[in-house]
Write a protein that holds these residues in place. Sequence first.
Motif, PDB file in Angstrom:
ATOM      1  N   UNK B 186       0.840  -1.206   0.000  1.00 35.76           N
ATOM      2  CA  UNK B 186       0.000   0.000   0.000  1.00 35.76           C
ATOM      3  C   UNK B 186       0.880   1.263   0.000  1.00 35.76           C
ATOM      4  N   UNK B 187       1.988   1.192   0.709  1.00 36.38           N
ATOM      5  CA  UNK B 187       2.863   2.377   0.773  1.00 36.38           C
ATOM      6  C   UNK B 187       3.455   2.700  -0.602  1.00 36.38           C
ATOM      7  N   UNK B 188       3.506   1.710  -1.494  1.00 35.35           N
ATOM      8  CA  UNK B 188       4.073   1.963  -2.832  1.00 35.35           C
ATOM      9  C   UNK B 188       3.000   2.103  -3.906  1.00 35.35           C
ATOM     10  N   UNK B 189       1.752   1.937  -3.529  1.00 31.51           N
ATOM     11  CA  UNK B 189       0.679   1.957  -4.522  1.00 31.51           C
ATOM     12  C   UNK B 189      -0.325   3.043  -4.149  1.00 31.51           C
ATOM     13  N   UNK B 190      -0.355   4.172  -4.898  1.00 33.15           N
ATOM     14  CA  UNK B 190      -1.250   5.279  -4.535  1.00 33.15           C
ATOM     15  C   UNK B 190      -2.722   4.883  -4.544  1.00 33.15           C
ATOM     16  N   UNK B 191      -3.069   3.821  -5.283  1.00 28.69           N
ATOM     17  CA  UNK B 191      -4.475   3.411  -5.365  1.00 28.69           C
ATOM     18  C   UNK B 191      -4.758   2.159  -4.545  1.00 28.69           C
ATOM     19  N   UNK B 192      -3.822   1.802  -3.708  1.00 33.40           N
ATOM     20  CA  UNK B 192      -3.966   0.574  -2.929  1.00 33.40           C
ATOM     21  C   UNK B 192      -4.734   0.784  -1.638  1.00 33.40           C
ATOM     22  N   UNK B 193      -5.313  -0.298  -1.157  1.00 26.40           N
ATOM     23  CA  UNK B 193      -5.950  -0.309   0.168  1.00 26.40           C
ATOM     24  C   UNK B 193      -5.632  -1.665   0.810  1.00 26.40           C
ATOM     25  N   UNK B 194      -5.357  -1.648   2.093  1.00 27.35           N
ATOM     26  CA  UNK B 194      -5.050  -2.896   2.790  1.00 27.35           C
ATOM     27  C   UNK B 194      -5.536  -2.817   4.220  1.00 27.35           C
ATOM     28  N   UNK B 195      -5.350  -3.872   4.960  1.00 20.95           N
ATOM     29  CA  UNK B 195      -5.753  -3.871   6.363  1.00 20.95           C
ATOM     30  C   UNK B 195      -4.811  -4.758   7.167  1.00 20.95           C
TER      31      UNK B 195
END
Lengths: 404, 273
Positions: B186-195
């Motif tokens: 997520x830190x490298x992907x501007x469109x990412x979401x995680x949990x």
Amino acid sequence: MKMKLLVLTLACAVSLPSFAADEPVVVIAKADVDAAASAVAADDDQQTEPGSDEVTSPSAEDLAGRLDSITEAFTEARNTLDNLNRMRFSGYIQPQYLNDERSINELTGVAATRNRDQFSVRRARIKFAYQFSPTSRFIFQPDFGTGGAPTLKDGYVEYTEPWTTWRNTLTAGQFNWPFGFEIMYSSSSREMPERSNVVRTLFPGERDRGAMLSGVGFGERFNYRVAVVNGTGTAQTFDFNKRKDVVARVGGTLGPLDLGVSLYRGAELVSLTGLTRGREFDKERTGIDFQWVTPVPGLGVRGEYIRGVQPPNPGVAQTVRAADVDGWYAYAIQNLGTRHQFVVRVDEYDPNTDTNNNATRTIGGSYIFHWDANSKFMFAYEQPELEDSDPDDNVFTLRYQYSF
Amino acid sequence: MKKTTITLLLAALAMPLFAARPITIKGSDTMVIMNAKLAEAFMSRNPSSTIQVTGGGSGVGIAALINGTTDIAAASRPIRTSEIDKLKARFASTGFAYPIARDGLSVYLNERNPVRELSLQQLQEIYTGRITNWNGVGGNDATIILYSRENSSGTYQYFKDNVLRGKDYAPRTQTLQGTAAVVNAVSKDPNGIGYGGAAYAKGIRFAAVKKDAKSPGIVPSLETVRSGDYPITRFLFLYTRTRPSGAMKSFIDWALGAEGQKIVSQVGYFPVK
């Protein structure tokens, strides 16, 4: 010299357990790092123009291209891995030695004997499960044991609805009759070599072909299974009558106590003397079962009572009627630590409750030593006796099981 | 001399048999750092005790408890009925549960993502694939990239049960081994979401989570997790087969005591007391 040898021997002996550790130890030597660095350097050299000492860095486009190709390869590898991850294999094998008091050193035909003392592979099963979507899976389990041709034990497809927390599941194919506890309890986990007499007699083979609906509810404290099946078991290829049988179990959990009530309602077309087209007889079973984790540490008790109506065997006189039958079993299982289990089982089956002195009671016990997570040894002894006599038919079984 | 040599040799070989057996803790990857630090601190105070900690996922840990290859299972989700049934059948035990820490299950967004808060309903729709573009929740016109844990993870199961309400993850969800890998992605992907657990969350932003569309967005913190205001909180458990005794009991009692709970806080989780 002797002292050095002694110290060396002691050092080896003391360090032995270190090499027996479960977790693998990965050691990266400096030489490996240097070799990797050289390889990178060699790769970089390929960017140098021929005849030039100058090292040119790859352009952003080159790097993007490389990254794309790596990403593509990674995606392909991951897709392959995802497909493989959908597949699950498990299985077990049970080689055993059996000693039966009924054995006689005598042939009854060219390839038949009254001897029962022998080594055999009681079960050798491999279970394939393929989860082809989050809500559906395919199960296939052949058995290569018992010395005959391979037989299909389980073969079914499951579909679980995704809309409710009940996880209602439709199963179609060949599966265990959803009745009682012992039928559905795996032979790889059972604490005695075979199922109890009443279950073996009333549910031979433990499986049938049909469709089943099952689910869990009320915080998984309640479960149900209802199936429509041929009623013939798996030994017969055809269902001889048009009527299908219904079998169901509802169960509940009250902390350490599990309870279940089961029903079987069906019919069987039986060929009789002088009536080869057969006559249909009711086939009924009603059962209750319980499994209790007692307050005594490591002690579990379970039992089941079944009564019903059993059609006569094929070929008997037309005057013979279906018999009222009943039977029960009880287990007491004491665990000591993680490796030792001591088991006592008593079971009884009465093939006709209207007739006296024909019930068989079997008292048995076993000791199970769990060698590790995969293998165990079972030493079992069983003594069947009739109501009015005790024939020489006791059986000792020594079984090894390896499962994965 | 020969007799002495043989005696010493036999004694050396027999030493491992008489040595105190190590206590093994296996399971949740979310808990592995916390458990390792607890074990390390406990062993420094009790030099005669040895505790081995390994990960693998909550499911793996509970499976090891059932087949007798670990003493303690670490799980970031409650044990399932089907797992208790296996424990009952094999060990005549319903298991013993010890909630050792509380965790606010954080939702990670890339720092460049303009979205600041999400409701539980929106999270469910995002992860089940009903909302596929960030503009559906007030963000940029960009496809949402879903990152999740692998299905042996208790975090995966907890999120599925409590946020997706039992529904399945969208097929395009990318599963990663360990919460640290999710944070990294997520830190490298501007469109990412995680949990994942709060303990791993570094270099990314937590989304404020709303219980429903009208509720205020709450960011996980000691206060909001403890008070129950943060909507996605869970207990982290240690499970044993039998009622603990000896060194195992000492370790669990110590972990639940002041010293143990201080370490729980130090690694980023929330104490249970």
